[in-house]
Design an enzyme around this catalytic site. Structure first.
Site, PDB file in Angstrom:
ATOM      1  N   GLU A 117      -0.075  16.301  -0.388  1.00 33.65           N
ATOM      2  CA  GLU A 117       0.615  17.617  -1.013  1.00 33.65           C
ATOM      3  C   GLU A 117       1.968  17.771  -0.521  1.00 33.65           C
ATOM      4  OE1 GLU A 117       0.959  19.661  -3.694  1.00 33.65           O
ATOM      5  OE2 GLU A 117      -1.107  20.199  -3.430  1.00 33.65           O
ATOM      6  N   GLY A 122       6.803  20.118  -0.641  1.00 32.01           N
ATOM      7  CA  GLY A 122       6.606  20.762   0.724  1.00 32.01           C
ATOM      8  C   GLY A 122       5.286  21.500   0.776  1.00 32.01           C
ATOM      9  N   ILE A 124       4.515  23.720  -1.663  1.00 29.03           N
ATOM     10  CA  ILE A 124       4.071  24.229  -3.101  1.00 29.03           C
ATOM     11  C   ILE A 124       2.830  23.286  -3.483  1.00 29.03           C
ATOM     12  CG2 ILE A 124       4.616  24.329  -5.481  1.00 29.03           C
ATOM     13  CD1 ILE A 124       7.584  24.252  -4.681  1.00 29.03           C
ATOM     14  N   LYS A 193       9.651  11.702  -5.366  1.00 24.56           N
ATOM     15  CA  LYS A 193       8.572  13.124  -5.691  1.00 24.56           C
ATOM     16  C   LYS A 193       8.068  12.907  -7.240  1.00 24.56           C
ATOM     17  CE  LYS A 193      10.435  15.701  -1.888  1.00 24.56           C
ATOM     18  NZ  LYS A 193      11.449  16.600  -1.381  1.00 24.56           N
ATOM     19  N   GLY A 291      10.913  22.107   5.540  1.00 15.50           N
ATOM     20  CA  GLY A 291      10.607  22.744   6.781  1.00 15.50           C
ATOM     21  C   GLY A 291       9.381  22.620   7.656  1.00 15.50           C
TER      22      GLY A 291
HETATM   23  N1  LIG Z   1      11.317  17.713   7.237  1.00 12.61           N
HETATM   24  C1  LIG Z   1      10.752  18.308   6.255  1.00 12.61           C
HETATM   25  O1  LIG Z   1      10.681  19.409   5.960  1.00 12.61           O
HETATM   26  C2  LIG Z   1       9.751  17.245   5.565  1.00 12.61           C
HETATM   27  C3  LIG Z   1       9.447  17.739   4.223  1.00 12.61           C
HETATM   28  C4  LIG Z   1       8.418  17.010   3.391  1.00 12.61           C
HETATM   29  C5  LIG Z   1       7.980  15.773   3.723  1.00 12.61           C
HETATM   30  N2  LIG Z   1       8.836  15.275   5.095  1.00 12.61           N
HETATM   31  C6  LIG Z   1       8.400  13.855   5.472  1.00 12.61           C
HETATM   32  O2  LIG Z   1       7.640  14.004   6.310  1.00 12.61           O
HETATM   33  C7  LIG Z   1       7.887  12.899   7.367  1.00 12.61           C
HETATM   34  C8  LIG Z   1       8.540  13.424   8.674  1.00 12.61           C
HETATM   35  O3  LIG Z   1       9.592  13.969   8.505  1.00 12.61           O
HETATM   36  P1  LIG Z   1      10.256  14.945   9.708  1.00 12.61           P
HETATM   37  O4  LIG Z   1      11.235  15.832   9.199  1.00 12.61           O
HETATM   38  O5  LIG Z   1       8.947  15.741  10.447  1.00 12.61           O
HETATM   39  O6  LIG Z   1      10.747  13.718  10.687  1.00 12.61           O
HETATM   40  P2  LIG Z   1      11.644  13.931  12.007  1.00 12.61           P
HETATM   41  O7  LIG Z   1      11.707  15.404  12.317  1.00 12.61           O
HETATM   42  O8  LIG Z   1      12.603  13.144  12.272  1.00 12.61           O
HETATM   43  O9  LIG Z   1      10.406  13.306  12.874  1.00 12.61           O
HETATM   44  C9  LIG Z   1      10.027  12.027  12.984  1.00 12.61           C
HETATM   45  C10 LIG Z   1       8.669  11.645  13.813  1.00 12.61           C
HETATM   46  O10 LIG Z   1       8.244  10.575  13.788  1.00 12.61           O
HETATM   47  C11 LIG Z   1       8.171   9.584  14.902  1.00 12.61           C
HETATM   48  N3  LIG Z   1       8.541   8.295  14.430  1.00 12.61           N
HETATM   49  C12 LIG Z   1       9.377   7.966  13.794  1.00 12.61           C
HETATM   50  N4  LIG Z   1       9.348   6.566  13.319  1.00 12.61           N
HETATM   51  C13 LIG Z   1       8.165   6.110  14.014  1.00 12.61           C
HETATM   52  C14 LIG Z   1       7.264   4.999  14.348  1.00 12.61           C
HETATM   53  N5  LIG Z   1       7.857   3.700  13.549  1.00 12.61           N
HETATM   54  N6  LIG Z   1       6.453   4.975  15.005  1.00 12.61           N
HETATM   55  C15 LIG Z   1       5.814   6.268  15.419  1.00 12.61           C
HETATM   56  N7  LIG Z   1       6.312   7.432  15.287  1.00 12.61           N
HETATM   57  C16 LIG Z   1       7.618   7.413  14.692  1.00 12.61           C
HETATM   58  C17 LIG Z   1       9.636  10.356  15.605  1.00 12.61           C
HETATM   59  O11 LIG Z   1       9.375  10.000  16.928  1.00 12.61           O
HETATM   60  P3  LIG Z   1      10.192  10.580  18.156  1.00 12.61           P
HETATM   61  O12 LIG Z   1       9.612  11.958  18.502  1.00 12.61           O
HETATM   62  O13 LIG Z   1       9.668   9.314  19.058  1.00 12.61           O
HETATM   63  O14 LIG Z   1      11.614  10.559  17.766  1.00 12.61           O
HETATM   64  C18 LIG Z   1       9.302  11.772  15.203  1.00 12.61           C
HETATM   65  O15 LIG Z   1       8.462  12.270  15.965  1.00 12.61           O
HETATM   66  C19 LIG Z   1       9.184  11.810   6.546  1.00 12.61           C
HETATM   67  O16 LIG Z   1       8.456  10.974   5.970  1.00 12.61           O
HETATM   68  C20 LIG Z   1       9.764  13.077   5.589  1.00 12.61           C
HETATM   69  O17 LIG Z   1      10.058  12.494   4.647  1.00 12.61           O
HETATM   70  C21 LIG Z   1       9.426  16.100   5.674  1.00 12.61           C
END
Ligand SMILES: NC(=O)c1ccc[n+]([C@@H]2O[C@H](COP(=O)([O-])OP(=O)(O)OC[C@H]3O[C@@H](n4cnc5c(N)ncnc54)[C@H](OP(=O)(O)O)[C@@H]3O)[C@@H](O)[C@H]2O)c1
Length: 398
Positions: A117, A122, A124, A193, A291
């Site tokens: 989801e 996000g 929604i 998406k 977020g």
């Molecule tokens: N941000 C949003 O609002 C949002 C919304 C919907 C979906 N998403 C999706 O959710 C996912 C995470 O987004 P995020 O914004 O949370 O990212 P982020 O803040 O950049 O955090 C990424 C996390 O993943 C870890 N990581 C990266 N590569 C890795 C690997 N190869 N093996 C193990 N751990 C790894 C990083 O480790 P370190 O802590 O060691 O750097 C960090 O803890 C993405 O696919 C993004 O598209 C994000």
């Protein structure tokens, strides 16, 4: 229920915080996988590991949450988890859009759930709606603003006259922009998406490379002036439509929208998904598309559903040829007259390097690399759109 969490960034931390606050749910994060061994971690009493195999090998974990930005590592991890009979909740739209048919078949074959989801809107609950309510209703069309960063950038540029680069930086600091902003402003993230939305609505999957996406990077003052003068707003719109012969039209394009368009009022980082039901009519889902806590909430809802044994009907995936024959009314600003010719644009007006005309999605797709490289700005337009900034409002004329 014991959870392994891969990724402790915006999404992972939001999810973990909610799990610990809502302790009565009986959910426990037991292991956290991350990438950087040198990064300081909070003392949560939960072990951190840089080896994802630790999570995969731990038999006591019932469900794995994948919240990392990487494509291949996430795919390998989710695949291995499903093969080992673990439920998976993922927020990773890029990985899912590329591998959905294989992963959903794996989940089905292993009798476990794959839920995502958070990956689409996000906070929604749109996949839950498509997999539930819309099981007995035909979805004919989906139009959506599903990239918070682009919408935030467009809103700030139009309302406050801020520069593109400054607004992108602000969106990154606020935690809703991808680390690589091209994925957002280039229209790739909303493409992933809309692929996932179409898959849930119709069981048809399209490879990301086969779907047209153009972004907002080349947007200039000229377009902002044209929009303002005519009472329009520029948005990055993802569209999915099912044709009478069962094929699907998919695209992500900037669009000049009229005030009577349901997506017109959607501002800043807010997302909206408009679903047209055959018998039920229009439905508009609006909410926070990104977020830490909003996305964490959607991950938690999926995990809770798994805990309660609630399944989400995911249609069997078929790769259906896309229908790229649909014509679009376009605004195109380019310094290269040859591009107009290549795109087969049937021109109805020209002014100061900007063209109005019609061409097909197929033609745009065929030349999408050249369009991107040329720095041209391209957007769909409503009827009555004019190339002069001092023309009367389109809405008033229509
Ligand atoms: N941000 C949003 O609002 C949002 C919304 C919907 C979906 N998403 C999706 O959710 C996912 C995470 O987004 P995020 O914004 O949370 O990212 P982020 O803040 O950049 O955090 C990424 C996390 O993943 C870890 N990581 C990266 N590569 C890795 C690997 N190869 N093996 C193990 N751990 C790894 C990083 O480790 P370190 O802590 O060691 O750097 C960090 O803890 C993405 O696919 C993004 O598209 C994000």
């Amino acid at each position: 229920m014991n959870i392994g969490l891969l990724g402790f960034g915006f999404v992972g931390q939001g999810f973990q915080q909610l799990v610990s606050e809502k302790y009565w749910l009986g959910l426990h994060v037991r292991q956290i996988g991350v990438k950087d061994p040198a990064k300081p971690r909070p003392a949560l009493g939960i072990p951190f590991s840089t080896d994802p195999n630790v999570l995969l090998a731990e038999d006591s974990l019932d469900i794995l949450v994948e919240a990392i930005p990487a494509l291949d590592e996430a795919y390998q991890f989710v695949k291995a988890a499903l093969q080992r009979g673990k439920h998976v909740v993922s927020a990773n739209k890029r990985m899912l859009a590329h591998h959905l048919p294989e992963l959903s078949a794996l989940a089905r074959g292993n009798g476990v759930q794959l839920r995502y989801e958070a990956a689409v809107g996000g906070a929604i609950p749109v996949l839950t709606a498509l997999g539930g309510y819309f099981q007995t209703e035909v979805v004919t069309e989906i139009r959506a603003i599903v990239n918070g960063t682009s919408n935030y950038v467009l809103t700030k540029m139009a309302d406050e006259g801020l520069a593109y680069a400054d607004v992108v930086k602000a969106a990154q600091a606020l935690g809703f922009a991808e680390a690589d902003p091209t994925l957002d402003v280039g229209g790739y993230d909303p493409k992933f998406k809309i692929i996932l939305l179409a898959a849930q609505a119709w069981g048809t999957w399209a490879a990301p490379d086969a779907v047209l996406n153009l972004g907002i990077q080349p947007l200039g003052v000229h377009e902002l002036d044209l929009a303002r003068a005519q009472g329009l707003r520029i948005k990055l719109v993802s569209s999915a439509k099912r044709t009478a012969d069962g094929r699907v039209q998919l695209s992500v394009l900037p669009a000049f929208l009229r005030p009577d368009d349901v997506l017109f009022p959607i501002r800043e980082e807010i997302n909206a998904i408009h679903i047209q039901g055959q018998a039920s009519g229009p439905h508009l889902f609006v909410g926070r598309g990104a977020g830490s806590l909003p996305t964490g909430t959607a991950v938690l809802a999926d995990v809770r559903a798994v805990q309660l044994g609630q399944t989400l009907q995911l249609p069997a995936m078929a790769t259906t040829p896309l229908d790229s024959s649909a014509n679009v009314q376009l605004y195109l600003r380019t310094g290269q007259a040859s591009l107009v010719e290549k795109l087969g644009l049937e021109v109805s007006a020209v002014r100061d390097g900007a063209y109005l005309g019609t061409t097909s999605i197929g033609k745009l797709l065929q030349h999408v690399t050249e369009v991107r490289a040329s720095g041209a700005f391209l957007a769909t337009v409503p009827q009555g759109f004019s190339l002069t900034a001092n023309s009367p409002a389109v809405a008033a004329r229509a």
